[in-house]
Scaffold this motif. Structure first.
Motif, mmCIF file in Angstrom:
data_model
loop_
_atom_site.group_PDB
_atom_site.id
_atom_site.type_symbol
_atom_site.label_atom_id
_atom_site.label_comp_id
_atom_site.label_asym_id
_atom_site.label_seq_id
_atom_site.Cartn_x
_atom_site.Cartn_y
_atom_site.Cartn_z
ATOM 1 N N TRP A 10 13.947 -50.605 -152.256
ATOM 2 C CA TRP A 10 14.138 -49.679 -153.443
ATOM 3 C C TRP A 10 13.154 -48.778 -153.642
ATOM 4 O O TRP A 10 11.932 -49.249 -153.909
ATOM 5 N N ARG A 16 17.315 -50.658 -161.795
ATOM 6 C CA ARG A 16 18.369 -51.057 -161.078
ATOM 7 C C ARG A 16 19.441 -51.397 -161.919
ATOM 8 O O ARG A 16 19.231 -51.883 -162.983
ATOM 9 N N ARG A 22 27.719 -54.060 -162.195
ATOM 10 C CA ARG A 22 28.364 -53.294 -161.005
ATOM 11 C C ARG A 22 29.843 -53.237 -161.055
ATOM 12 O O ARG A 22 30.573 -54.105 -161.865
ATOM 13 N N THR A 58 19.165 -51.005 -146.387
ATOM 14 C CA THR A 58 20.102 -51.817 -147.209
ATOM 15 C C THR A 58 19.669 -53.225 -146.862
ATOM 16 O O THR A 58 18.780 -53.534 -146.135
ATOM 17 N N ASP A 77 22.929 -58.400 -152.875
ATOM 18 C CA ASP A 77 22.454 -57.112 -153.393
ATOM 19 C C ASP A 77 23.106 -55.935 -152.581
ATOM 20 O O ASP A 77 22.753 -55.577 -151.537
ATOM 21 N N GLY A 79 22.870 -52.833 -153.106
ATOM 22 C CA GLY A 79 22.122 -51.535 -153.084
ATOM 23 C C GLY A 79 21.641 -50.764 -151.688
ATOM 24 O O GLY A 79 21.709 -51.478 -150.949
ATOM 25 N N CYS A 95 21.407 -45.833 -154.852
ATOM 26 C CA CYS A 95 22.464 -46.349 -155.631
ATOM 27 C C CYS A 95 22.926 -47.710 -155.355
ATOM 28 O O CYS A 95 22.953 -48.221 -154.310
ATOM 29 N N ASP A 96 23.113 -48.484 -156.645
ATOM 30 C CA ASP A 96 23.682 -49.643 -156.592
ATOM 31 C C ASP A 96 24.509 -50.230 -157.787
ATOM 32 O O ASP A 96 24.715 -50.954 -158.233
ATOM 33 N N ASN A 104 28.321 -47.747 -152.251
ATOM 34 C CA ASN A 104 27.143 -47.139 -152.740
ATOM 35 C C ASN A 104 26.734 -46.114 -151.677
ATOM 36 O O ASN A 104 26.402 -44.986 -152.125
#
Length: 196
Positions: A10, A16, A22, A58, A77, A79, A95-96, A104
């Motif tokens: 990240w 985040r 989400r 990822t 995760d 993200g 993007c998460d 994403n």
């Protein structure tokens, strides 16, 4: 590029989305299609420039060519961070927001597609200004945030006030320098991790 494709790398200074915030996306796309869409859109954006050196990061294991494998169990995760070269400058989209990795990825592909529209229909300087915020900034050195906000900042309330004052001066919407604002945001993220 020294960016890791697996596990998720990240970008420093980017906030985040907490897991309980989400959302479910309405994208109707498979993992493989979303992955291919990102590669295609970045290739179109790069145009006549040489290989954009895409790194799709990822928490999905990789194929031999370095891209994520399809048909794996969904990671905890979801993200996604996509690092690539644009006009010899490293940029990153991350993007998460969505619950699934493929959603994403599709959101990033759609974002790149929209930026291509700016390049086609807008002016070149608009696209350059947009990319300033996506620069892959290096991680700030420990305690570097004190140089930005001052040594007298001792808690989050003082940090917030110092951040607000600097944002009034440097925010691009107020005529400030986007790279300076990105530095201030990165310093704020670092300070939030250290302050009580």
């Amino acid at each position: 590029m020294s960016t890791e494709a697996f596990p998720l790398h990240w970008p420093e200074g980017r906030s985040r989305t907490v897991s309980w915030k989400r959302e479910r996306a309405k994208f109707d796309v498979t993992f493989a299609r979303a992955r291919d869409n990102i590669v295609a859109e970045i290739g179109r954006l790069a145009g006549r420039y040489p290989d954009p050196a895409i790194v799709l990061s990822t928490n999905i294991a990789l194929r031999r060519d370095g891209l994520p494998l399809a048909n794996q169990r969904a990671p905890e995760d979801p993200g996604v961070a996509v690092y690539f070269l644009y006009k010899k400058r490293q940029v990153v989209f991350a993007c998460d927001r969505w619950e699934k990795v493929e959603h994403n990825m599709q959101a990033i592909a759609k974002t790149v597609e929209a930026l291509r529209g700016i390049a086609r229909w807008g002016t070149g300087d608009m696209l350059e200004a947009a990319f300033t915020g996506f620069a892959a900034l290096p991680a700030p050195a420990p305690e570097a945030w004190r140089k930005v906000f001052g040594a007298d900042v001792k808690n989050r309330a003082q940090l917030q006030e110092a951040f607000r004052q600097l944002a009034l001066i440097h925010h691009p919407d107020r005529g400030g320098d986007p790279s300076k604002m990105a530095e201030i945001n990165a310093a704020r993220e670092q300070a939030l991790r250290e302050l009580p």
